[in-house]
Design an enzyme around this catalytic site. Structure first.
Site, PDB file in Angstrom:
ATOM      1  N   ARG A   1       0.580  -1.193   0.085  1.00 46.40           N
ATOM      2  CA  ARG A   1      -0.044   0.109  -0.048  1.00 46.40           C
ATOM      3  C   ARG A   1       0.905   1.404  -0.129  1.00 46.40           C
ATOM      4  O   ARG A   1       0.664   2.247  -0.622  1.00 46.40           O
ATOM      5  CB  ARG A   1      -0.861  -0.015   1.359  1.00 46.40           C
ATOM      6  CG  ARG A   1      -2.071   1.168   0.997  1.00 46.40           C
ATOM      7  CD  ARG A   1      -2.746   0.907   2.410  1.00 46.40           C
ATOM      8  NE  ARG A   1      -3.838   2.092   2.811  1.00 46.40           N
ATOM      9  CZ  ARG A   1      -5.026   2.277   2.196  1.00 46.40           C
ATOM     10  NH1 ARG A   1      -5.451   0.995   1.465  1.00 46.40           N
ATOM     11  NH2 ARG A   1      -5.699   3.055   2.213  1.00 46.40           N
TER      12      ARG A   1
ATOM     13  N   HIS B   1       0.988   4.245  -2.855  1.00 37.68           N
ATOM     14  CA  HIS B   1       0.552   5.726  -2.471  1.00 37.68           C
ATOM     15  C   HIS B   1       1.664   6.439  -2.752  1.00 37.68           C
ATOM     16  O   HIS B   1       1.553   7.788  -3.016  1.00 37.68           O
ATOM     17  CB  HIS B   1       0.119   5.677  -0.783  1.00 37.68           C
ATOM     18  CG  HIS B   1      -1.096   5.269  -0.498  1.00 37.68           C
ATOM     19  ND1 HIS B   1      -1.812   5.864   0.526  1.00 37.68           N
ATOM     20  CD2 HIS B   1      -2.030   4.440  -1.094  1.00 37.68           C
ATOM     21  CE1 HIS B   1      -3.264   5.453   0.548  1.00 37.68           C
ATOM     22  NE2 HIS B   1      -3.205   4.440  -0.463  1.00 37.68           N
TER      23      HIS B   1
ATOM     24  N   SER C   1       8.747   9.930  -1.501  1.00 39.18           N
ATOM     25  CA  SER C   1       8.235  11.100  -1.073  1.00 39.18           C
ATOM     26  C   SER C   1       7.299  10.961   0.125  1.00 39.18           C
ATOM     27  O   SER C   1       7.142  11.477   1.189  1.00 39.18           O
ATOM     28  CB  SER C   1       7.487  12.124  -1.872  1.00 39.18           C
ATOM     29  OG  SER C   1       6.615  11.443  -2.730  1.00 39.18           O
TER      30      SER C   1
ATOM     31  N   GLU D   1       2.853  14.307   2.788  1.00 45.27           N
ATOM     32  CA  GLU D   1       1.876  13.161   2.546  1.00 45.27           C
ATOM     33  C   GLU D   1       1.632  12.223   3.581  1.00 45.27           C
ATOM     34  O   GLU D   1       0.349  11.678   3.437  1.00 45.27           O
ATOM     35  CB  GLU D   1       2.583  12.268   1.398  1.00 45.27           C
ATOM     36  CG  GLU D   1       2.926  13.121  -0.014  1.00 45.27           C
ATOM     37  CD  GLU D   1       3.747  12.274  -0.953  1.00 45.27           C
ATOM     38  OE1 GLU D   1       3.394  11.042  -1.087  1.00 45.27           O
ATOM     39  OE2 GLU D   1       4.649  12.958  -1.651  1.00 45.27           O
TER      40      GLU D   1
ATOM     41  N   ASN E   1      -3.440   8.557   4.489  1.00 45.08           N
ATOM     42  CA  ASN E   1      -2.109   7.753   4.821  1.00 45.08           C
ATOM     43  C   ASN E   1      -1.698   7.655   6.428  1.00 45.08           C
ATOM     44  O   ASN E   1      -1.037   6.686   6.697  1.00 45.08           O
ATOM     45  CB  ASN E   1      -0.853   8.632   4.256  1.00 45.08           C
ATOM     46  CG  ASN E   1      -0.852   8.655   2.879  1.00 45.08           C
ATOM     47  OD1 ASN E   1      -1.275   7.596   2.278  1.00 45.08           O
ATOM     48  ND2 ASN E   1      -0.536   9.504   2.318  1.00 45.08           N
TER      49      ASN E   1
ATOM     50  N   PRO F   1      -6.742   7.279  -5.747  1.00 40.85           N
ATOM     51  CA  PRO F   1      -8.398   6.792  -5.632  1.00 40.85           C
ATOM     52  C   PRO F   1      -8.970   6.875  -4.287  1.00 40.85           C
ATOM     53  O   PRO F   1      -8.211   6.351  -3.618  1.00 40.85           O
ATOM     54  CB  PRO F   1      -8.374   5.520  -6.466  1.00 40.85           C
ATOM     55  CG  PRO F   1      -6.814   5.111  -6.098  1.00 40.85           C
ATOM     56  CD  PRO F   1      -6.109   6.291  -5.987  1.00 40.85           C
TER      57      PRO F   1
ATOM     58  N   HIS G   1      -6.227  -5.848  -2.502  1.00 39.98           N
ATOM     59  CA  HIS G   1      -7.102  -5.762  -1.419  1.00 39.98           C
ATOM     60  C   HIS G   1      -7.509  -7.115  -0.953  1.00 39.98           C
ATOM     61  O   HIS G   1      -8.300  -7.273   0.087  1.00 39.98           O
ATOM     62  CB  HIS G   1      -8.435  -4.797  -1.733  1.00 39.98           C
ATOM     63  CG  HIS G   1      -8.057  -3.525  -1.629  1.00 39.98           C
ATOM     64  ND1 HIS G   1      -9.339  -2.773  -1.848  1.00 39.98           N
ATOM     65  CD2 HIS G   1      -7.054  -2.543  -1.185  1.00 39.98           C
ATOM     66  CE1 HIS G   1      -8.971  -1.216  -1.837  1.00 39.98           C
ATOM     67  NE2 HIS G   1      -7.576  -1.417  -1.460  1.00 39.98           N
TER      68      HIS G   1
END
Length: 318
Positions: A49, A53, A63, A76, A82, A151, A181
């Site tokens: 994940r 991201h 980043s 971020e 996050n 998304p 997922h």
């Protein structure tokens, strides 16, 4: 014939970039990932994940790992998408520390994150692929970029497709990567509206299997009026094989047990329904597509050559 040496400033993003520069780099990351996942399988989902991201926001430049500095805008990792859902940062830090002891100033945090996501996929799904390396680390992380690029759990199939298209990725790659997922968890706040306040006609989302909805209500009570839902309780995204990266996720969608709107929409819309059915029937085929899609994702706005830097510590710019 002598082996070709690659300098740190080479404008390459290739498999084997560190073969001469730091031969033990990938081994060091693999060991750190294996140790972490053996203690806590959910770390694998966190690493995958985190990589997604990172790449979708300002490119694959690590980043996502940068911490905020006094006087600077939020980064971020502080964004709501996050700060409660990502895990695995310690694995990246541990990998970086081990590599710095072997090859100081040589291996980027961006590449470490790419290796770690691959190794996490292998640990919980036996999905292995070669990772192109030679990427470099960005200097900047902007939290305001997250909502514009990631998304959302409420997206429909068309919105998901558009989000991926902006990154140069196909609808099939979107449906394939959604299979991540199969592992990991979601906070109640990401789907509680489907249980209690879906729309003006239905309090409960009619596309959600009633038995599944009843179970979810035992885990996620109705939030107080005006509240956004539980930010601490989590539920597995795939309740059949929650710690196994496999294609069971697609079978659950066919039975209307997708946890998020962005999951269930894949089988309920003609744009992606055939892709879901095909991935559900052919686990080996899905795994191969998943590997190719991750590699493609890893090429989004990669920094090479004189761009960016090689951070000494992943959480702060040099």
């Amino acid at each position: 014939m002598a082996a070709t040496m690659i300098s740190l400033s080479s404008n390459f993003h290739i498999v084997g970039f560190y073969t001469q520069l730091c031969p033990s780099a990938e081994i060091a990351v693999r060991r750190a990932v294996n140790e972490a996942v053996s203690s806590n399988p959910s770390v694998a989902a966190g690493l995958i994940r985190m990589y997604f991201h990172d790449c979708f926001v300002m490119g694959c430049d690590a980043s996502i790992i940068l911490k905020s500095l006094p006087g600077n805008p939020p980064v971020e990792m502080e964004h709501p998408a996050n700060n409660t859902s990502l895990r695995g940062f310690k694995v990246i830090d541990e990998s970086k520390a081990r590599i710095e002891a072997l090859c100081p100033g040589t291996v980027s945090c961006a590449d470490i994150l790419a290796f770690a996501a691959r190794d996490g996929s292998y640990e919980v799904g036996r999905i292995y692929y070669d990772v192109p390396a030679g990427g470099r680390d960005g200097h900047v992380s902007l939290g305001e970029e997250v909502s514009q690029n990631l998304p959302q759990s409420s997206f429909g199939a068309q919105q998901l497709a558009q989000t991926f298209a902006r990154k140069g990725m196909s609808v099939d790659e979107m449906a394939t990567l959604s299979g991540a997922h199969s592992i990991g968890v979601s906070h109640c706040s990401s789907f509680v509206n489907r249980l209690y306040s879906f729309n003006a006609t239905h309090t409960q989302d009619p596309s959600l299997d009633p038995n599944c909805a009843s179970f979810l209500k035992t885990r996620c009570p109705s939030p107080p009026s005006g509240a956004g839902g539980d930010l601490t309780t989590t539920v597995p995204l795939d309740m059949v094989t929650p710690n196994r990266l496999d294609n069971k996720y697609y079978s659950e969608l066919k039975h209307h047990r997708g946890l998020l709107t962005s999951d269930q929409t894949l089988i309920d819309r003609s744009l992606t329904s055939r892709m879901v059915s095909k991935n559900g029937r052919n686990g080996a085929g899905w795994a191969r597509k998943f590997a190719r899609a991750v590699v493609h994702m890893g090429s989004i706005d990669v920094l090479t050559g004189a761009q960016g830097e090689i951070r000494r510590i992943c959480s702060v710019p040099n």
